[in-house]
Motif scaffolding. Sequence first.
Motif, PDB file in Angstrom:
ATOM      1  N   LYS A   6       0.828  -1.208   0.000  1.00 26.80           N
ATOM      2  CA  LYS A   6       0.000   0.000   0.000  1.00 26.80           C
ATOM      3  C   LYS A   6       0.862   1.258   0.000  1.00 26.80           C
ATOM      4  CE  LYS A   6      -3.673   2.356   2.557  1.00 26.80           C
ATOM      5  NZ  LYS A   6      -4.560   2.313   3.759  1.00 26.80           N
ATOM      6  N   SER A  58       3.780 -12.077  -7.009  1.00 23.25           N
ATOM      7  CA  SER A  58       3.235 -10.948  -6.261  1.00 23.25           C
ATOM      8  C   SER A  58       4.349 -10.118  -5.634  1.00 23.25           C
ATOM      9  CB  SER A  58       2.300 -11.451  -5.158  1.00 23.25           C
ATOM     10  OG  SER A  58       3.044 -12.088  -4.130  1.00 23.25           O
ATOM     11  N   SER A  96      -2.848   3.434  -7.475  1.00 21.09           N
ATOM     12  CA  SER A  96      -3.649   2.695  -6.502  1.00 21.09           C
ATOM     13  C   SER A  96      -2.974   1.366  -6.173  1.00 21.09           C
ATOM     14  CB  SER A  96      -5.047   2.423  -7.063  1.00 21.09           C
ATOM     15  OG  SER A  96      -4.993   1.449  -8.096  1.00 21.09           O
ATOM     16  N   GLU A 137      -4.312  -1.500  -5.996  1.00 19.89           N
ATOM     17  CA  GLU A 137      -4.828  -2.547  -6.882  1.00 19.89           C
ATOM     18  C   GLU A 137      -4.097  -2.536  -8.229  1.00 19.89           C
ATOM     19  OE1 GLU A 137      -7.500  -1.548  -3.720  1.00 19.89           O
ATOM     20  OE2 GLU A 137      -6.700  -0.261  -5.326  1.00 19.89           O
ATOM     21  N   TYR A 138      -3.918  -1.336  -8.773  1.00 17.84           N
ATOM     22  CA  TYR A 138      -3.214  -1.230 -10.057  1.00 17.84           C
ATOM     23  C   TYR A 138      -1.755  -1.664  -9.906  1.00 17.84           C
ATOM     24  CZ  TYR A 138      -1.204   0.760 -14.303  1.00 17.84           C
ATOM     25  OH  TYR A 138      -0.533   0.929 -15.484  1.00 17.84           O
ATOM     26  N   SER A 174      -0.508  -3.735  -7.713  1.00 21.42           N
ATOM     27  CA  SER A 174      -0.443  -5.185  -7.508  1.00 21.42           C
ATOM     28  C   SER A 174      -0.502  -5.930  -8.838  1.00 21.42           C
ATOM     29  CB  SER A 174      -1.593  -5.630  -6.603  1.00 21.42           C
ATOM     30  OG  SER A 174      -1.602  -7.035  -6.463  1.00 21.42           O
ATOM     31  N   GLY A 175      -1.458  -5.536  -9.687  1.00 23.44           N
ATOM     32  CA  GLY A 175      -1.592  -6.200 -10.976  1.00 23.44           C
ATOM     33  C   GLY A 175      -0.404  -5.949 -11.886  1.00 23.44           C
TER      34      GLY A 175
END
Length: 244
Positions: free
Chosen positions: A160, A184, A169, A171-172, A174-175
């Motif tokens: 984070k 990961s 973000s 989420e972005y 992480s992907g």
Amino acid sequence: MKLMIVEDEQRARRGLKNIILSISQEDEIVAEAANGRSALELIKTVKPDAVFTDIKMPFMDGLTLIKEVRKLGMDTKFVIISAYEEFEYARQAITCGVSEYLVKPLIMEDIRKALDAVRDRGEQDNCKVSLSECYPEVHPIILKALRKIENEYSTPVNQKDMANDLGISPEYFSGLFSKNMGESFVHFLRNYRIEIAKSLYLHSDIPREEVPFKVGFVDEKYYNRVFKNATGMSVGEYIRENRR
């Protein structure tokens, strides 16, 4: 080591310099500055191994100075000197990868320990794998993340905060990280720390029991489980097998 002192009070600057030089004949004070802005320009030029810096200074404070140096991708070590024994300052210092946090008034033993900590960090850096060189073709954002991992792996790095620092973000991030690196962020960071730990066991003088904490783990039992899962051996077995 090449050292630099950043302190807005001339008397304090002179006093710290005298103490450092009285402790070690191996170290050299290569530059001094009275504020963070001047210090930043000097750091770019003289490239010191470590910087002793005050927090409260005109034009640019010490924590901002450290963050600006990190943005340049430099692995300069920092020792914070502060009149404030406050949690928030300490927390920010840890996040920035500071080697030591000293509270005024300084005593010789504190400075001696700080110099030792900087040297230990130097040994760690000698054992680091250069991620940015290993993965030059990844997305520019991920390249920045890899450089931050190189500089901050021994601190409480998390996905984070990394995403926030990169301006995207979680989420972005992480992907994007998984797509570029094939695993990961959490798994990659954990494995990177273990690789550094393995090198420290074999190529440094850092005591074995201190290694988990030098590479960013806070729980030794958890570290031992992670190490065994990664290597198939306990720490003791790994050292006996590989240290000839």
